[in-house]
Design a protein around this motif. Structure first.
Motif, PDB file in Angstrom:
ATOM      1  N   VAL A 119       0.838  -1.206   0.000  1.00  0.00           N
ATOM      2  CA  VAL A 119       0.000   0.000   0.000  1.00  0.00           C
ATOM      3  C   VAL A 119       0.869   1.249   0.000  1.00  0.00           C
ATOM      4  N   VAL A 120       0.524   2.202  -0.837  1.00  0.00           N
ATOM      5  CA  VAL A 120       1.224   3.486  -0.896  1.00  0.00           C
ATOM      6  C   VAL A 120       0.246   4.629  -0.640  1.00  0.00           C
ATOM      7  N   ARG A 121      -0.913   4.576  -1.291  1.00  0.00           N
ATOM      8  CA  ARG A 121      -1.895   5.650  -1.186  1.00  0.00           C
ATOM      9  C   ARG A 121      -3.281   5.109  -0.863  1.00  0.00           C
ATOM     10  N   THR A 122      -4.092   5.970  -0.294  1.00  0.00           N
ATOM     11  CA  THR A 122      -5.491   5.628  -0.087  1.00  0.00           C
ATOM     12  C   THR A 122      -6.224   5.620  -1.426  1.00  0.00           C
ATOM     13  N   SER A 123      -7.400   5.085  -1.421  1.00  0.00           N
ATOM     14  CA  SER A 123      -8.348   4.981  -2.545  1.00  0.00           C
ATOM     15  C   SER A 123      -7.970   3.897  -3.552  1.00  0.00           C
ATOM     16  N   GLU A 124      -6.799   3.261  -3.396  1.00  0.00           N
ATOM     17  CA  GLU A 124      -6.457   2.144  -4.272  1.00  0.00           C
ATOM     18  C   GLU A 124      -7.358   0.955  -3.930  1.00  0.00           C
ATOM     19  N   VAL A 125      -7.783   0.231  -4.949  1.00  0.00           N
ATOM     20  CA  VAL A 125      -8.603  -0.951  -4.718  1.00  0.00           C
ATOM     21  C   VAL A 125      -7.858  -2.206  -5.167  1.00  0.00           C
ATOM     22  N   PHE A 126      -8.108  -3.278  -4.456  1.00  0.00           N
ATOM     23  CA  PHE A 126      -7.556  -4.591  -4.771  1.00  0.00           C
ATOM     24  C   PHE A 126      -8.727  -5.525  -5.065  1.00  0.00           C
ATOM     25  N   VAL A 127      -8.690  -6.194  -6.185  1.00  0.00           N
ATOM     26  CA  VAL A 127      -9.708  -7.197  -6.517  1.00  0.00           C
ATOM     27  C   VAL A 127      -9.052  -8.565  -6.391  1.00  0.00           C
ATOM     28  N   ILE A 128      -9.594  -9.380  -5.497  1.00  0.00           N
ATOM     29  CA  ILE A 128      -9.026 -10.681  -5.182  1.00  0.00           C
ATOM     30  C   ILE A 128     -10.013 -11.774  -5.572  1.00  0.00           C
ATOM     31  N   ASP A 129      -9.509 -12.795  -6.263  1.00  0.00           N
ATOM     32  CA  ASP A 129     -10.332 -13.940  -6.645  1.00  0.00           C
ATOM     33  C   ASP A 129     -10.166 -15.037  -5.598  1.00  0.00           C
ATOM     34  N   PRO A 130     -11.226 -15.375  -4.861  1.00  0.00           N
ATOM     35  CA  PRO A 130     -11.117 -16.421  -3.831  1.00  0.00           C
ATOM     36  C   PRO A 130     -10.721 -17.790  -4.372  1.00  0.00           C
ATOM     37  N   LYS A 131     -10.864 -18.010  -5.663  1.00  0.00           N
ATOM     38  CA  LYS A 131     -10.379 -19.252  -6.263  1.00  0.00           C
ATOM     39  C   LYS A 131      -8.858 -19.144  -6.390  1.00  0.00           C
ATOM     40  N   GLY A 132      -8.154 -19.625  -5.389  1.00  0.00           N
ATOM     41  CA  GLY A 132      -6.697 -19.512  -5.396  1.00  0.00           C
ATOM     42  C   GLY A 132      -6.182 -18.257  -4.721  1.00  0.00           C
ATOM     43  N   TRP A 133      -7.089 -17.356  -4.305  1.00  0.00           N
ATOM     44  CA  TRP A 133      -6.722 -16.114  -3.609  1.00  0.00           C
ATOM     45  C   TRP A 133      -5.674 -15.327  -4.382  1.00  0.00           C
ATOM     46  N   GLN A 134      -5.947 -15.177  -5.659  1.00  0.00           N
ATOM     47  CA  GLN A 134      -5.037 -14.457  -6.540  1.00  0.00           C
ATOM     48  C   GLN A 134      -5.506 -13.018  -6.728  1.00  0.00           C
ATOM     49  N   LEU A 135      -4.527 -12.088  -6.709  1.00  0.00           N
ATOM     50  CA  LEU A 135      -4.854 -10.687  -6.977  1.00  0.00           C
ATOM     51  C   LEU A 135      -5.080 -10.522  -8.469  1.00  0.00           C
ATOM     52  N   LYS A 136      -6.238  -9.996  -8.832  1.00  0.00           N
ATOM     53  CA  LYS A 136      -6.591  -9.837 -10.234  1.00  0.00           C
ATOM     54  C   LYS A 136      -6.433  -8.400 -10.722  1.00  0.00           C
ATOM     55  N   TYR A 137      -6.605  -7.444  -9.808  1.00  0.00           N
ATOM     56  CA  TYR A 137      -6.482  -6.029 -10.198  1.00  0.00           C
ATOM     57  C   TYR A 137      -6.079  -5.209  -8.996  1.00  0.00           C
ATOM     58  N   ARG A 138      -5.236  -4.189  -9.235  1.00  0.00           N
ATOM     59  CA  ARG A 138      -4.977  -3.177  -8.222  1.00  0.00           C
ATOM     60  C   ARG A 138      -4.832  -1.824  -8.914  1.00  0.00           C
ATOM     61  N   GLY A 139      -5.461  -0.826  -8.311  1.00  0.00           N
ATOM     62  CA  GLY A 139      -5.443   0.517  -8.882  1.00  0.00           C
ATOM     63  C   GLY A 139      -6.704   1.269  -8.489  1.00  0.00           C
TER      64      GLY A 139
END
Length: 205
Positions: A129-149
């Protein structure tokens, strides 16, 4: 044991697999489990959400105008996607934002999202994390990060403008459809989150 110490211990226990070198999880990488308390004292464990289709985590900070402007739009996205099995949470890694202050902010601005209090900063450091308002989209199938921004490109430091790119909803549509996310990362705006330990480690490298 004091409440703050309990939260720190829980966060530490649930993030033993996170190394201090992992300061920037990139899309495609796994997100380790963690457990944090929210502003009302309710416990939330990431991997307990395995029955969800996706998990959205936005970085929140008290007093940040960017976050305050973004939250109504996030609430609209939640209305659109919650019935499709998407969970929405906020993460506060600011050392100065106590539970009492976060609860006050939530009451004042009618924030009805759970705000997870990362007062040990372990989760924020692990996520990079660097800044507020960033969003993380996580897929519970494997708990993989799919998007950040950012959610979209509507907000800037100077003004708001009509969004041309809807990164968050595009990412959610892709995850729900089992397809690759076309734009897995984007730059956004927000208030800086200070990580004293991160700065300390960097200065000694």
């Amino acid at each position: 044991m004091k409440d703050t110490a309990k939260r720190a211990l829980l966060a530490l226990t649930m993030t033993m697999g996170l190394t201090t070198a992992a300061l920037a999880i990139e899309p495609g990488q796994g997100v380790e489990n963690f457990r944090l308390l929210d502003q009302q004292g309710k416990s939330h464990e990431l991997h307990s959400l395995s029955d969800r289709k996706a998990v959205v985590l936005m970085v929140q900070g008290n007093g940040c105008p960017i976050v305050r402007q973004a939250l109504p739009a996030l609430a609209e996205v939640r209305t659109q996607y919650r019935s499709q099995g998407v969970e929405f949470l906020l993460l506060n890694s600011n050392l100065q934002d106590t539970r009492e202050l976060v609860a006050k902010e939530a009451n004042e601005f009618k924030i009805d999202f759970p705000i997870l209090l990362d007062d040990s900063q372990l989760i924020g450091e692990a996520l990079g994390v660097v800044r507020t308002s960033e969003v993380f989209v996580i897929d519970p199938k494997g708990w993989q990060l799919k998007y950040r921004g950012p959610m979209d490109d509507r907000l800037s430091y100077e003004r708001q403008r009509p969004a041309k790119n809807h990164y968050l909803t595009d990412a959610l549509d892709a995850v729900l459809a089992g397809k690759p996310v076309a734009t897995p990362y984007a730059d956004g705006v927000g208030c800086l989150v200070n990580f004293p330990e991160r700065a300390h480690k960097t200065s000694h490298h």
